[in-house]
Design an enzyme around this catalytic site. Structure first.
Site, short mmCIF file in Angstrom:
data_model
loop_
_atom_site.label_atom_id
_atom_site.label_comp_id
_atom_site.label_asym_id
_atom_site.label_seq_id
_atom_site.Cartn_x
_atom_site.Cartn_y
_atom_site.Cartn_z
N GLU A 1 22.04 -20.43 -2.75
CA GLU A 1 21.73 -21.46 -3.68
C GLU A 1 20.74 -22.57 -3.01
OE1 GLU A 1 24.98 -22.65 -6.02
OE2 GLU A 1 24.31 -24.84 -6.03
N GLU B 1 20.12 -32.46 -6.82
CA GLU B 1 21.08 -33.24 -7.67
C GLU B 1 21.13 -34.84 -7.62
OE1 GLU B 1 25.14 -30.24 -7.73
OE2 GLU B 1 24.51 -30.90 -6.00
#
Ligand SMILES: *[C@@H]1O[C@H](CO)[C@@H](O)[C@H](O)[C@H]1NC(C)=O
Ligand SMILES: *[C@@H]1O[C@H](CO)[C@@H](O)[C@H](O)[C@H]1NC(C)=O
Ligand SMILES: *[C@@H]1O[C@H](CO)[C@@H](O)[C@H](O)[C@H]1NC(C)=O
Ligand SMILES: *[C@@H]1O[C@H](CO)[C@@H](O)[C@H](O)[C@H]1NC(C)=O
Ligand SMILES: *[C@@H]1O[C@H](CO)[C@@H](O)[C@H](O)[C@H]1NC(C)=O
Ligand SMILES: *[C@@H]1O[C@H](CO)[C@@H](O)[C@H](O)[C@H]1NC(C)=O
Length: 367
Positions: free
Chosen positions: A118, A122
């Site tokens: 991943e 964010e």
């Protein structure tokens, strides 16, 4: 919350967040279908309705606004999210984003593979001048990978957040400035020396979620900057455009074994489904369809229209005869009832023609 297990950043107090990892089929543990590839370089303008064969809405509803796709939390536990149906095997993901402000609210753009490698961007709503970068390997909840950076007015201005990812390095760029580099060589498990570099084909997930919802764990809420106040919403993240460049061209990516290494991935050649969708011409307008009809078909339509004219004429004569039978033809033009009927007849004709044009004409055009 399938998408948002990716919460594993350190809060200032070094409280680990418990990530939930999920994948429909993990190729390091079982045999899975190959991943459909993107196999090209394409930019989506998110102010336009998204092709759901390419961008699947996996949660909630996305609104195409003037500036871009809007991901909004207006009520408890809403979490609108889209996910690409395609995967990229190394490449570039460039997104122009305005984060959602508000404590407890997390906006994100994530690359994730089926064996849970991943790469994250964010934005945590309590701080509107910060972007958090992160990565994971094989779903291992390692909370030491996050790095935070300053970004001015991330909630009111679009910035360009670009991930560059190849087999040697991973880079996070903001507005053409390189913020962070992770090399393949440095991304190692300290105890085993195994690579923890994200290296398997990833899809793209874009969404917003209320990390600070009271039902989440204390650590998550703390990381998110506190509990969400739903009364102060709605909270909206806007994505103006997304460019994705897949470094491989092909139809599918197949895990050759369960090692989860990039060397084990087979690129199956061919045109990807995503590429075929992208290359599909946009739906045609009626006049375009008409222009493209062969002349034989046009004559058919004219003849059809003439046929309609003949029917209308017959109806008209029938009307006139009816009137005559009633012995009122001589007074017809003065007769208000006649005028009324004639108006009705006109309306009837008009509606008939319009519906004929819409239905009949359209059907012919589609053939
Ligand atoms: C979407 O944005 C692009 C680029 O800014 C623009 O060219 C296009 O006209 C916009 N489309 C709509 C439907 O607003
Ligand atoms: C789209 O998302 C829905 C909801 O998560 C899922 O059930 C469906 O299988 C997805 N479709 C594709 C084509 O990925
Ligand atoms: C927001 O994040 C930036 C970058 O990490 C930092 O410089 C700033 O102090 C933070 N502001 C608040 C209010 O936490
Ligand atoms: C976004 O940033 C990347 C990396 O610097 C750059 O290559 C790209 O041209 C930028 N895109 C836009 C739309 O500014
Ligand atoms: C490193 O390897 C050990 C042993 O396999 C494992 O328990 C640990 O979770 C790994 N750490 C990371 C960051 O991958
Ligand atoms: C891929 O698409 C191109 C262009 O449409 C076409 O020429 C080619 O034959 C296709 N290749 C395959 C393997 O289908």
């Amino acid at each position: 919350m399938t998408f948002f297990r990716n919460l594993a950043l350190l809060v200032a107090s070094v409280t680990p967040v418990i990530a939930q990892t999920w994948t429909h089929c993990n190729p390091t543990k079982e045999d899975c279908e190959p991943n459909p590839a993107l196999g090209t370089d394409y930019t989506w303008y998110m102010n336009e309705t998204l092709n759901d064969k390419i961008w699947n809405t996996t949660n909630g509803e996305i609104v195409s606004g003037d500036e871009g796709a809007e991901f909004t939390i207006a009520a408890k536990l809403q979490s609108p999210t889209i996910q690409s149906t395609f995967y990229i095997f190394f490449g570039v993901v460039e997104s122009l984003v305005k984060m959602a402000p508000g404590k407890g609210i997390v906006s994100s753009v994530v690359l994730q593979s089926d064996d849970l490698d991943e790469i994250d961007w964010e934005w945590v709503g309590y701080n509107t001048t910060e972007i958090q970068t992160n990565f994971y390997s094989k779903g291992v909840k390692d909370f030491n990978n996050g790095e935070f950076f300053y970004v001015e007015n991330a909630d009111t201005e679009f910035h360009n957040y670009t991930t560059y990812w190849d087999q040697d390095k991973l880079e996070w760029w903001v507005d053409n400035k390189l913020l962070r580099t992770l090399t393949y060589d440095e991304a190692k498990n300290k105890s085993t020396g195994d690579s923890i570099f994200p290296q398997t084909p990833c899809n793209v997930r874009i969404g917003i979620w209320p990390a600070g919802d009271e039902s989440n764990s204390e650590g998550t809420i703390e990381w998110a900057g506190g509990e969400v106040n739903y009364d102060e919403g709605p909270y909206t993240m806007t994505v103006a455009q997304v460019r994705v460049h897949d470094f491989h061209t092909g139809k599918e990516y197949e895990y050759g074994d369960n090692s989860g290494t990039w060397q084990s991935i087979n690129v199956i050649s061919g045109n990807s489904t995503a590429l075929e969708e992208i290359n599909k011409p946009p739906p045609k307008s009626l006049s375009q369809k008409w222009a493209e009809l062969p002349s034989g078909a046009k004559i058919g339509v004219y003849a059809g229209a003439a046929g309609v004219g003949a029917i209308l004429l017959a109806l008209f004569i029938f009307f006139v005869i009816r009137q005559r039978k009633k012995g009122r033809l001589e007074h017809a033009l003065d007769d208000s009832k006649w005028n009324e009927e004639r108006t009705e007849m006109n309306n009837y004709q008009q509606n008939w023609k319009q519906s004929e044009w819409k239905n009949g004409g359209y059907r012919v055009g589609q053939q």
